[in-house]
Every structure is written in C-alpha cells, then in structure tokens.
Write a protein that holds these residues in place. Structure first.
Motif, PDB file in Angstrom:
ATOM      1  N   THR A 107     -12.508   2.786   9.849  1.00 23.63           N
ATOM      2  CA  THR A 107     -12.388   2.790   8.391  1.00 23.63           C
ATOM      3  C   THR A 107     -11.661   1.539   7.917  1.00 23.63           C
ATOM      4  N   ARG A 108     -12.177   0.965   6.843  1.00 22.93           N
ATOM      5  CA  ARG A 108     -11.513  -0.181   6.200  1.00 22.93           C
ATOM      6  C   ARG A 108     -11.431   0.102   4.706  1.00 22.93           C
ATOM      7  N   ILE A 109     -10.209   0.191   4.219  1.00 23.77           N
ATOM      8  CA  ILE A 109      -9.976   0.465   2.802  1.00 23.77           C
ATOM      9  C   ILE A 109      -9.566  -0.841   2.135  1.00 23.77           C
TER      10      ILE A 109
ATOM     11  N   ALA B  11       0.842  -1.198   0.000  1.00 23.79           N
ATOM     12  CA  ALA B  11       0.000   0.000   0.000  1.00 23.79           C
ATOM     13  C   ALA B  11       0.877   1.249   0.000  1.00 23.79           C
ATOM     14  N   GLN B  12       0.296   2.358  -0.442  1.00 23.33           N
ATOM     15  CA  GLN B  12       1.003   3.632  -0.465  1.00 23.33           C
ATOM     16  C   GLN B  12       0.240   4.653   0.381  1.00 23.33           C
ATOM     17  N   ILE B  13       0.970   5.316   1.266  1.00 24.16           N
ATOM     18  CA  ILE B  13       0.387   6.384   2.065  1.00 24.16           C
ATOM     19  C   ILE B  13       1.085   7.666   1.642  1.00 24.16           C
ATOM     20  N   LEU B  14       0.383   8.504   0.911  1.00 22.98           N
ATOM     21  CA  LEU B  14       0.992   9.695   0.347  1.00 22.98           C
ATOM     22  C   LEU B  14       1.025  10.832   1.359  1.00 22.98           C
ATOM     23  N   GLY B  15       1.796  11.863   1.035  1.00 25.09           N
ATOM     24  CA  GLY B  15       2.155  12.899   1.977  1.00 25.09           C
ATOM     25  C   GLY B  15       0.998  13.615   2.656  1.00 25.09           C
ATOM     26  N   PHE B  16       1.263  14.024   3.896  1.00 31.38           N
ATOM     27  CA  PHE B  16       0.360  14.856   4.699  1.00 31.38           C
ATOM     28  C   PHE B  16      -0.969  14.174   4.998  1.00 31.38           C
ATOM     29  N   SER B  17      -0.985  12.853   5.014  1.00 27.01           N
ATOM     30  CA  SER B  17      -2.193  12.119   5.376  1.00 27.01           C
ATOM     31  C   SER B  17      -2.178  11.777   6.862  1.00 27.01           C
ATOM     32  N   HIS B  18      -3.384  11.602   7.425  1.00 21.72           N
ATOM     33  CA  HIS B  18      -3.531  11.298   8.851  1.00 21.72           C
ATOM     34  C   HIS B  18      -4.447  10.093   8.976  1.00 21.72           C
ATOM     35  N   LEU B  19      -3.941   9.020   9.640  1.00 25.65           N
ATOM     36  CA  LEU B  19      -4.695   7.783   9.771  1.00 25.65           C
ATOM     37  C   LEU B  19      -4.839   7.427  11.239  1.00 25.65           C
ATOM     38  N   GLU B  20      -6.032   6.993  11.613  1.00 23.17           N
ATOM     39  CA  GLU B  20      -6.285   6.581  13.002  1.00 23.17           C
ATOM     40  C   GLU B  20      -7.374   5.526  13.008  1.00 23.17           C
ATOM     41  N   GLY B  21      -7.120   4.410  13.689  1.00 19.38           N
ATOM     42  CA  GLY B  21      -8.127   3.362  13.816  1.00 19.38           C
ATOM     43  C   GLY B  21      -8.589   2.816  12.485  1.00 19.38           C
ATOM     44  N   ALA B  22      -7.649   2.656  11.544  1.00 17.54           N
ATOM     45  CA  ALA B  22      -8.023   2.283  10.181  1.00 17.54           C
ATOM     46  C   ALA B  22      -7.238   1.067   9.708  1.00 17.54           C
TER      47      ALA B  22
ATOM     48  N   ALA C 147      -5.104  13.092   2.899  1.00 17.21           N
ATOM     49  CA  ALA C 147      -6.309  12.324   3.210  1.00 17.21           C
ATOM     50  C   ALA C 147      -6.388  12.086   4.710  1.00 17.21           C
ATOM     51  N   ARG C 148      -7.610  11.899   5.200  1.00 15.18           N
ATOM     52  CA  ARG C 148      -7.808  11.599   6.612  1.00 15.18           C
ATOM     53  C   ARG C 148      -8.688  10.363   6.752  1.00 15.18           C
ATOM     54  N   LEU C 149      -8.125   9.327   7.403  1.00 18.54           N
ATOM     55  CA  LEU C 149      -8.891   8.123   7.707  1.00 18.54           C
ATOM     56  C   LEU C 149      -9.137   8.087   9.207  1.00 18.54           C
TER      57      LEU C 149
ATOM     58  N   PHE D 249      -7.764  15.513   0.205  1.00 15.11           N
ATOM     59  CA  PHE D 249      -8.831  16.182   0.936  1.00 15.11           C
ATOM     60  C   PHE D 249     -10.103  15.344   0.993  1.00 15.11           C
ATOM     61  N   VAL D 250      -9.908  14.046   1.198  1.00 18.80           N
ATOM     62  CA  VAL D 250     -11.020  13.120   1.422  1.00 18.80           C
ATOM     63  C   VAL D 250     -10.951  12.638   2.869  1.00 18.80           C
ATOM     64  N   GLU D 251     -12.091  12.695   3.545  1.00 19.70           N
ATOM     65  CA  GLU D 251     -12.190  12.213   4.922  1.00 19.70           C
ATOM     66  C   GLU D 251     -13.144  11.033   4.959  1.00 19.70           C
ATOM     67  N   ILE D 252     -12.700   9.933   5.592  1.00 17.71           N
ATOM     68  CA  ILE D 252     -13.516   8.721   5.674  1.00 17.71           C
ATOM     69  C   ILE D 252     -13.581   8.275   7.123  1.00 17.71           C
ATOM     70  N   LYS D 253     -14.801   7.951   7.588  1.00 17.92           N
ATOM     71  CA  LYS D 253     -14.991   7.560   8.985  1.00 17.92           C
ATOM     72  C   LYS D 253     -15.990   6.411   9.062  1.00 17.92           C
ATOM     73  N   ALA D 254     -15.643   5.359   9.837  1.00 16.57           N
ATOM     74  CA  ALA D 254     -16.552   4.231  10.073  1.00 16.57           C
ATOM     75  C   ALA D 254     -17.154   3.723   8.774  1.00 16.57           C
TER      76      ALA D 254
END
Length: 451
Positions: A323-325, A294-305, A317-319, A334-339
């Motif tokens: 969240t399950r991708i 997987a790739q996590i591109l710059g300035f992204s924030h991930l929590e509980g994902a 991006a904000r996860l 600038f996409v936010e995904i939750k639960a």
C-alpha cells in the motif's frame, strides 16, 4: 595487534522451555527473529565474517541467517564445545591474529554500543587478551559470578552450582559475551575439561587457563537488560517489552509524537519521520514508513505500507502490504487497503475495501465501496482516475477502469470501463407498490394464524 574481527553466534540450544516446534532463536522480538537482532548488532563492528553455530537439526536456523555461514555442534556439551564447532570456519577469517567475539542467538537486547566498548577495551594499552562482559543484576541468583583481585583484574568466573557461599555473594555476573585473541582462544579451548557439576565444557574455564599462561583478562560492564537471555515464553514477552520501550523512545527522540506510548507496538524496521503523530493502540508491522506530519489515528494496523507526508490514517484502519498512501490522502475508519496506490488528497473515509488498485489524486471512494479483485484464481487490478467520485455501496468488478472525473452512482455494480467525465449507474429499476406494505402484513398475519 590485528584489527580483524570474527563473530561467532551460539545458536544450537534446543530451547525446550519454549515448548515450541520453532527453534528458540527464531522466535520474534519486534517482528524479527532473535538471532537476526544479534547479527545486526554485531554487524555495526564491521567484522571480517560471522559464523552461526547450530544444532544437527538446525536447518531452519541456517535458512533464516543466510547468507551467514553455519557450523554444526553435533552434541549439546556446553558453550566451549559450541565455540569449538566454529573453529574451522573462523580461523581462516582471522588472518594472522584477529579477534573473536562470542555472542548468543537468544540475546536480542545486546546493543552495538556495548559491543563497541568491548572492542575499544581490547584495543587499549596495555591490551587485555580477553574482554569479558559483566553486569550487576538486582538478584544474581542463577548467574556465573565474576571474581576480581585487588587490582580489579578478572581471576575466575564460577558457575553458581560450583560456587562457594562467599562467591555467591558476589554481585558482578558474567553476561555470556567474550571478545578475545582468536588463535589463543581456540588453542585454549582444547584444554578445557568437563569436571564440574553439569559435566559440560564451560567457556568460563578460559579465565583460569589464560591466567596460567600470563594472559590478561579485562571486564566491561553493561546494563543488566542487555544480556537477558530468552528461555521461555515469559522471558520472550519481557524481551519484547524492553525492545518496545527502546523503539518508542527512539521515535520520540526523533520528533514523533506518541499520545500513549505504552500502547503503540513497533516493528524493528518502522520508520517515522518528524512531526508524525501516532494515537493510542496502533500496531506497526514490518516494512512501514511514514512521512513528515502524517497522522496515524487510534486502533489502526499498518504493514508493508508507505504513508506520505500529511496523510491521515484511521481510526480503525488497516493498511496491508504493497500500500502507498499519497500526500494528504485520507483513509478513514474500517477501511482496508492492500497493494494499492492512493493518490495525493484522495479519500477513502468509511467502511471500504480497496485492493490491487490505483486511485488517482483527489478521487473519492464512497462508504461501502469494494474492489472485487479476486475471481477465485487470479487477482485483477482496478484503476480509478484523478478526481473520480465513487458513490457509496459500489462494487467495482476488476479488471475495470474508471476514467478521470467520472462519477459512479451509489449502489452500482460495474463490470465495464467508464470513460473520463462520464456518469455511470448500474442499478435495477425501483418498483413501488402503493399500499403494498399493508397487504404484505395482512398476508403474514393470516399465515401465522393458519399455522
């Protein structure tokens, strides 16, 4: 010698230099309270039990370390007094003669490997009755000095305020940790007095008392960073930096590519599989797992994902938790995904919020799409079927279901279910007035003149 081991973590200090209402040992390093880092390191030794010593107002600490039992030190009278507070809970766990390991709740950088070396030293023949942890800092100022005889046996530990000029030139310092015969340790504690510059009961007084009884004292040395205590916000930041370096190195050793390691912030439980690529300025909060490639591109924030194999996240991006991708899915800038569960190869590439939703494999979420999941009282779910296409600037008012293969026209606001393979449009009719713009400007100009 019995192999039973009991761990005592001293965590009763007030931490006044932190200038915080939060107890010192509950301040987080890499997203986890310091005292929990210490307990985890000790757990690697598989002790018979662990006891945390707290102050009389330590309810928050007791809650944080549950299910570990706590003992209360009623007054702040020194390290030996703190250890005595754990006696009644520790002795029953020792059986016929196990060991006690003394740790500090504000020392989150100690490693299981160092504790294992202390344990091994205690078990070698002839076995020392006590093993003290030492280190050699670049500047020993402020630390207790460990004094050795010609045979390199420990004879005393002298606090700096009580040390002579010659003793202060010694660079071997005590790291605060002690492993020793439990019954002997608690028996000798009763003999310690407070005849010193600070009027406290020092654990270091055990060295001389043990020597008087012919008990052996051994020394194990570790790197200075492992025994760095945290007493201020500045020291908390230093501990964070050290632990982050360890976590980054561990990730890279496991096959993860960090483009700019010093800019990536890990949590203590971050799990990255081999061949994951992490770009600069990414923050991992608690509970993140990322699959192979997987790739996590710059300035992204991930929590509980959970990010599955081959997915791409970001940049910006904000996860959020829950969240399950799915495999090879795409979450863009600038996409936010939750639960939300985003199915395999599904896409949400631009400027969208997707919350409390299930998005099927191969579905496409257009720019500006919002799942309106909260009505001010309750959260509601949105279900988007496999292969559905959601046009840009769409509002999906939950609860709502979009069938597999359905297409939603751009700019729609949907409040009803859309069947499989259906086309849904929800727009007001467009009105166009020829020369209307000219007439509008003339009215505006006239209005300004009259004003």
């Amino acid at each position: 010698m019995s192999t039973a081991l009991v761990v005592v973590v001293l965590a009763a200090g007030k931490g006044t230099r932190m200038r915080s209402s939060l107890p010192k040992v509950l301040h987080a390093v890499a997203g986890r309270p310091m005292v929990q880092h210490v307990l985890e390191a000790a757990a690697a030794l598989e002790p018979a039990g662990s006891v945390v010593v707290i102050g009389p107002e330590g309810e928050a600490i007791a809650e944080a370390v549950r299910p570990y039992p706590v003992a209360v030190q009623r007054e702040q009278l020194g390290t030996a007094d703190a250890l005595k507070a754990a006696r009644d809970q520790a002795l029953p766990l020792l059986g016929d003669g196990g060991d006690v390991l003394v740790l500090y709740g504000d020392g989150p950088l100690i490693t299981p490997e160092t504790l294992q070396r202390m344990r091994a030293a205690r078990q070698q023949a002839p076995a020392p009755d006590f093993v003290w942890l030492g280190f050699r800092p670049p500047d020993p100022t402020g630390y207790g000095r460990m004094l050795l005889d010609e045979e390199q046996r420990l004879t005393a530990i002298v606090e700096e305020k009580d040390a002579s000029e010659e003793e202060r030139r010694v660079d071997l310092c005590w790291g605060g940790l002690l492993l020793g015969d439990g019954p002997a340790l608690f028996r000798l504690l009763e003999q310690i007095d407070n005849n010193n510059a600070k009027g406290e009961y020092y654990l270091t007084s055990l060295v001389a008392l043990a020597a008087d009884e012919g008990l052996r004292a051994g020394v194990v040395e570790c790197d200075a960073e492992e025994v760095r205590g945290v007493n201020s916000r500045a020291e908390l930041a230093e501990a964070e930096a050290i632990l982050q370096r360890r976590l980054r190195r561990r990730a890279m050793d496991a096959g993860v590519t960090l483009i700019a390691p010093e800019t990536v912030q890990f949590c203590w439980d971050t799990e990255l599989a081999p061949d994951v690529v992490v770009e600069p300025h990414v923050v991992f909060g608690p509970g993140v797992r990322v699959g192979v490639g997987a790739q996590i591109l710059g300035f992204s924030h991930l929590e509980g994902a959970l990010v599955e194999a081959g997915a791409r996240i970001g940049p910006f991006a904000r996860l959020r938790p829950g969240t399950r991708i799915g495999p090879e899915a795409r979450v863009g800038n600038f996409v936010e995904i939750k639960a939300t569960s985003l199915g395999a190869k599904a896409k949400a590439n631009h400027l969208s919020y997707v919350g409390d939703a299930e998005v099927g494999a191969g579905a496409n979420i257009g720019a500006g799409t919002i799942t309106c999941n909260y009505d001010g009282v309750s959260k509601h779910r949105t279900v988007i079927g496999e292969g559905a296409f959601i046009g840009s600037n769409t509002a999906l008012v939950a609860p709502v279901t979009i069938g597999p293969g359905a297409v939603i026209g751009a700019g729609s606001t949907l409040v009803e279910a859309v069947p499989e393979q259906a086309l849904a449009l929800a727009r007001a009719p467009q009105t166009t007035k020829p020369e209307g713009a000219t007439r509008l400007r003339e009215r505006q100009k006239k209005q300004r003149t009259e004003e």
